[in-house]
Each structure stands twice: as C-alpha cells, then as structure tokens.
Enzyme design. Structure first.
Site, mmCIF file in Angstrom:
data_model
loop_
_atom_site.group_PDB
_atom_site.id
_atom_site.type_symbol
_atom_site.label_atom_id
_atom_site.label_comp_id
_atom_site.label_asym_id
_atom_site.label_seq_id
_atom_site.Cartn_x
_atom_site.Cartn_y
_atom_site.Cartn_z
ATOM 1 N N GLU A 1 -0.268 3.691 9.770
ATOM 2 C CA GLU A 1 -1.720 3.651 9.531
ATOM 3 C C GLU A 1 -2.458 4.705 10.369
ATOM 4 O O GLU A 1 -3.545 4.463 10.885
ATOM 5 C CB GLU A 1 -2.277 2.241 9.758
ATOM 6 C CG GLU A 1 -1.820 1.308 8.653
ATOM 7 C CD GLU A 1 -2.424 -0.064 8.726
ATOM 8 O OE1 GLU A 1 -3.641 -0.159 8.903
ATOM 9 O OE2 GLU A 1 -1.667 -1.036 8.571
ATOM 10 N N GLY A 2 -1.822 5.864 10.493
ATOM 11 C CA GLY A 2 -2.420 6.975 11.222
ATOM 12 C C GLY A 2 -1.850 7.053 12.629
ATOM 13 O O GLY A 2 -2.135 6.196 13.474
ATOM 14 N N PHE B 1 0.883 -1.170 0.000
ATOM 15 C CA PHE B 1 0.000 0.000 0.000
ATOM 16 C C PHE B 1 0.919 1.217 0.000
ATOM 17 O O PHE B 1 1.656 1.427 0.975
ATOM 18 C CB PHE B 1 -0.834 -0.067 1.280
ATOM 19 C CG PHE B 1 -1.869 1.005 1.487
ATOM 20 C CD1 PHE B 1 -3.058 1.001 0.761
ATOM 21 C CD2 PHE B 1 -1.687 1.988 2.450
ATOM 22 C CE1 PHE B 1 -4.041 1.950 0.997
ATOM 23 C CE2 PHE B 1 -2.670 2.949 2.694
ATOM 24 C CZ PHE B 1 -3.846 2.936 1.958
ATOM 25 N N GLY C 1 14.054 -6.269 34.691
ATOM 26 C CA GLY C 1 15.331 -5.691 35.120
ATOM 27 C C GLY C 1 16.384 -5.791 34.027
ATOM 28 O O GLY C 1 16.080 -5.606 32.841
ATOM 29 N N ARG D 1 11.214 -15.813 39.302
ATOM 30 C CA ARG D 1 12.382 -15.031 39.721
ATOM 31 C C ARG D 1 12.435 -14.928 41.255
ATOM 32 O O ARG D 1 11.504 -14.388 41.871
ATOM 33 C CB ARG D 1 12.280 -13.626 39.104
ATOM 34 C CG ARG D 1 13.338 -12.664 39.551
ATOM 35 C CD ARG D 1 14.646 -12.939 38.878
ATOM 36 N NE ARG D 1 15.603 -11.861 39.148
ATOM 37 C CZ ARG D 1 16.900 -11.986 38.960
ATOM 38 N NH1 ARG D 1 17.401 -13.127 38.509
ATOM 39 N NH2 ARG D 1 17.700 -10.977 39.204
ATOM 40 N N GLU E 1 4.383 9.897 1.663
ATOM 41 C CA GLU E 1 5.457 10.557 0.900
ATOM 42 C C GLU E 1 6.337 11.333 1.863
ATOM 43 O O GLU E 1 5.908 11.620 2.995
ATOM 44 C CB GLU E 1 4.843 11.516 -0.126
ATOM 45 C CG GLU E 1 3.982 10.802 -1.142
ATOM 46 C CD GLU E 1 3.512 11.717 -2.266
ATOM 47 O OE1 GLU E 1 3.876 12.914 -2.257
ATOM 48 O OE2 GLU E 1 2.795 11.218 -3.145
ATOM 49 N N ILE F 1 7.252 2.671 2.712
ATOM 50 C CA ILE F 1 6.312 1.727 2.110
ATOM 51 C C ILE F 1 6.646 0.303 2.558
ATOM 52 O O ILE F 1 7.679 -0.257 2.165
ATOM 53 C CB ILE F 1 6.323 1.840 0.559
ATOM 54 C CG1 ILE F 1 6.076 3.302 0.126
ATOM 55 C CG2 ILE F 1 5.288 0.891 -0.055
ATOM 56 C CD1 ILE F 1 4.824 3.957 0.720
ATOM 57 N N GLY G 1 6.792 14.377 2.066
ATOM 58 C CA GLY G 1 6.099 15.579 2.529
ATOM 59 C C GLY G 1 4.638 15.356 2.867
ATOM 60 O O GLY G 1 3.881 16.310 3.031
ATOM 61 N N LEU H 1 1.073 4.968 0.050
ATOM 62 C CA LEU H 1 0.349 6.226 0.253
ATOM 63 C C LEU H 1 1.307 7.341 0.692
ATOM 64 O O LEU H 1 1.322 8.421 0.120
ATOM 65 C CB LEU H 1 -0.746 6.000 1.314
ATOM 66 C CG LEU H 1 -1.644 7.177 1.683
ATOM 67 C CD1 LEU H 1 -2.494 7.602 0.479
ATOM 68 C CD2 LEU H 1 -2.588 6.801 2.847
#
Ligand code: COS
Length: 400
Positions: A374-375, A130, A350, A273, A134, A164, A136, A132
């Site tokens: 994805e946002g 996908f 730790g 532990r 860029e 991408i 900018g 989308l």
C-alpha cells in the site's frame, strides 16, 4: 494477553470508538483460540467467516449496503485493525482486505454494483481483493501495462497482476487496467472481475516470509461485461489513490497493533526474566530500551489517529478535500517505528527471540511487508514531500 486501551481516551476518539475497542478486544481474545493458523489460506477463509459472523466486517462498507455506519469511518478501521493485529496478523489481514478489496466499489460503484458486492462482503459471504500491482508497476502505478480493450458488449482484459493479496481465494477482484495506452495515469480504468471468469487464472500462489494468501493473476482473453467497468473510464488511477488514502491510515493501525504486542511481550519478559541476581527490568539499559519503544509507538499512534480523525472530520463536514499527506505520514512513521520496536523486543528476548514460533520472531517477519505494501515508505516520503513543497507558505521577502 490484553492490549492497553488508554489511547482510546484521547480526544481523537468518541464513545463509540471506545466501546468498539473494548468489544473487539474481548471478541478477538477468544476468537484467536478457535482458529488454526497453520494453513494461511484456510485460516483466512475462517477468519473472514468469523469476522462476518461477529459483525466486524460491517465497518468495511457503508450502512446503506449492510455496513455499521453511514460512511467508512477511518477511526473505526484503525481501532479494529490495531486490536486484531495485536492478537493475530492473519485476522487483521482478513479484515483489511475486505475493506481495501471493496473500497473502490464503495467510492465509485454504481448502485447495482454496490448492491451486488458490498452486503456480501460485510456478511463475510464473499472475499474481496484489490489488484493494482504488476511485475513492472509497483510504486509507479501509471506504468501498469494490463490492457482493457473495448469489445462489442464489454471489455477484453490482457496482462499480469502480481502480489495480489487474497489472490486465489477471492471471489472478486477490483482490478486496474489501461484503457488508453498513451494517456499515462489518465488512461487507467477500474473493473470488477469475478473469480472464475474465463481467461482469469489466479492459481499462481506466492510464498512470502509472513505467510498469507498472495498470488499472481494472469489475464488472457478475459472477457468481462460492460457493467464490470467501475467508475468512469480513465478515472481508475485517482480511484486507486483515493482508496489507498483511506486504507493507509489503517495499515498504520495494524503496525501499532504489532508494536504494542511486541512491547507487551517485552515488558512481561523483562519483569520475569532473572539475570545477574535481579530481573531484566531492573537494569537501566532495559528501562531505556522500553522507554524508546513506548515513545516510538506513541509517535506513530498520534500521527495515525490524527490522519483518521482528519478524514472522518472532512466526511462529517461533507468537505471536498484531499487528505493524502497525513495518512502517508502515519503509515511511514508507524510502520518504520514498529520495525524498530519489534527488533528491540526480539533483542531483549535474546535466544528466545529467534526461536521459530516465538511471538516476537513471528512479529519480526509480520511487520516487514507493511513498510512496502500500500505504498512503500519511499512513496510516502514522495507524497509528503510533494505536498509540503506545493503548500508551503512563501516567505514574505522571497519575491514569489
Ligand atoms: N487522490 C486524488 N487524486 C490523486 C491522488 C489522490 N490521493 N494522488 C494523485 N492524484 C491525481 C493527481 O492530482 C494527478 O491528477 P491530474 O492528472 O488531474 O493532474 C494524477 O492523479 C496523477 O498524479 P501524480 O502525478 O502524483 O502521479 P504519479 O505517477 O507521480 O504517482 C505516486 C504518484 C507515486 C504517489 C503513486 O503512483 C503511488 O501512490 N504509488 C504507490 C502505489 C501503491 O500504493 N501501490 C501498492 C498497491 S496496493 S498493495
């Protein structure tokens, strides 16, 4: 390590989801031992092959084109991603990208485009991507600058895409470009660009903190035929948003898988532990921390399952409704909470937690990108906030 599956008893799920969760967990537990993940590109190819052979990629496309179910089922995507992510972030990535990379074709492709691309995606014979973002235009999709100009028999693409996923190993890209420069979001159109098309250079790989196939694509005089246009001209922005609306809930599913794994590692560690004459789990500080982690996971889980259920219910009713705010809430809360849970898990381990190669150390790096791709969380806040402002019931005394 086997994931807890009690949440599948919740009423959001039906019997098919419960058996899917059980079957994919059994499959993934074995498959993860067969794939060497030291080279992320080679591993992703292998995971796509294995996921295809296992039949799991059939959930990425509709039944008419080789899929498992009549329509994309958001709850199945969530169950699959949550389970795969528990075992292997790369397996989850390989699965998710087949869905996201072909989702726009499922939603808007012509019959010929669907026949050509979707069955091969479902079999694992081709790898999808996908394209989308860029340099900018990340959050601000309408600002994208890649141009698509009409030619006598098709389109000429020119520009740069970046971050991408599957870049460099994909067989095709669902790629978004401006067909009308001054029309803002209404000037964007989608195209299917096959890898190897002259003028498309996808060799510039990007290295990231949690290695997975990622690249910058350069398009120079890249000529594609007229039938590469995906959906209507100018409808690309909405198509991208509709695709993201489906897959955002599944990103939340992946975050739940990571967080559940971190909690399981922490519980195991706390029980074994030895410390101050007892076990780490004996201390109230540990109990409180584990309590917070479990509640944070469930908060994200309930939002995720609600979002997926809402979409599936709308599809079942054939209802033409936009469901954006709920997946946005799910993605925001599940990924942010998973980050807190994994940080707490690392702290509880730790010194062992910061050892390169330890599970929680890897999860600490794996989760980070999910709050961005994805946002980003801030974009989800925007989507949720705009929806709340637009749909709030006016006060009776407000004079509206
Ligand atoms: N479904 C259908 N239509 C949608 C939609 C959706 N989910 N979201 C927006 N639209 C429509 C709007 O209704 C509007 O339509 P009209 O032009 O007919 O009025 C149009 O699309 C523009 O919408 P809006 O004004 O909300 O666009 P913005 O430019 O303000 O951008 C955000 C909105 C920021 C939410 C959007 O750009 C976005 O989601 N950005 C993040 C992108 C992303 O996830 N990138 C990651 C890439 S994949 S790793």
């Amino acid at each position: 390590m086997t994931p807890d599956r009690k949440h599948l008893e919740l009423p959001f799920f039906d019997a098919a989801h419960r058996s899917l969760g059980r079957d994919v967990a059994a499959w993934a537990e074995k498959a993860v031992t067969t794939i060497d993940e030291s080279d992320d590109r080679a591993a992703c190819r292998q995971w796509v092959r294995a996921l295809g052979d296992g039949g799991w990629l059939r959930y990425c496309v509709p039944a008419a084109f080789g899929g498992a179910l009549p329509a994309l089922d958001s709850r199945s995507l969530v169950v699959l991603r949550e389970t795969l992510a528990f075992h292997s972030p790369l397996a989850d990535f390989a699965f998710a990208m087949q869905g996201l990379g072909s989702g726009a074709i499922t939603l808007a492709g012509s019959e010929a485009q669907r026949q050509r691309y979707l069955p091969a995606v479902a079999r694992g014979d081709t790898i999808a991507a996908f394209a989308l973002s860029e340099p900018g235009a990340g959050s601000d999709v309408a600002a994208l600058a890649t141009r698509a100009e009409r030619t006598a028999d098709g389109w000429r693409l020119h520009g740069e895409k970046t971050w991408i996923s599957n870049g460099g190993i994909a067989d095709f890209y669902c790629l978004f470009a401006k067909t009308e420069v001054d029309a803002g979001s209404r000037g964007i159109s989608a195209f299917i660009v096959d890898a190897g098309t002259p003028g498309l250079d996808d060799r510039h790989a990007l290295a990231v903190m949690s290695p997975h196939p990622l690249a910058t694509l350069t398009l120079r005089e890249c000529l594609v035929p007229a039938h590469a246009l995906l959906g209507s001209q100018g409808a690309g922005f909405k198509l991208a948003m509709q695709t993201l609306d489906i897959f955002r809930a599944s990103v939340a599913g992946a975050a739940l898988g990571f967080a559940r794994r971190a909690l399981a590692e922490s519980v195991q560690h706390a029980r074994s532990r030895r410390m101050f004459g007892g076990h780490l789990a004996d201390f109230q500080l540990t109990q409180a921390k584990v309590g917070q982690m479990a509640a944070d996971i469930d908060a994200g889980a309930l939002l995720t399952y609600r979002a997926a259920w809402m979409r599936d219910d709308a599809v079942r009713r054939n209802a033409d409704v936009r469901i954006s705010s709920e997946p946005a809430m799910a993605k925001m809360v599940a990924t942010e909470n998973a980050q807190h849970v994994i940080d707490a898990a690392l702290q509880m381990h730790g010194g062992l937690g910061v050892m390169v190669g330890s599970r929680v150390e890897a999860l600490y790096r794996d989760i980070r990108a999910l709050r961005i791709y994805e946002g980003a969380t801030e974009v989800q806040q925007l989507i949720i906030g705009r929806h709340a402002l637009a749909t709030a019931v006016p006060r009776a005394d407000a004079g509206e």
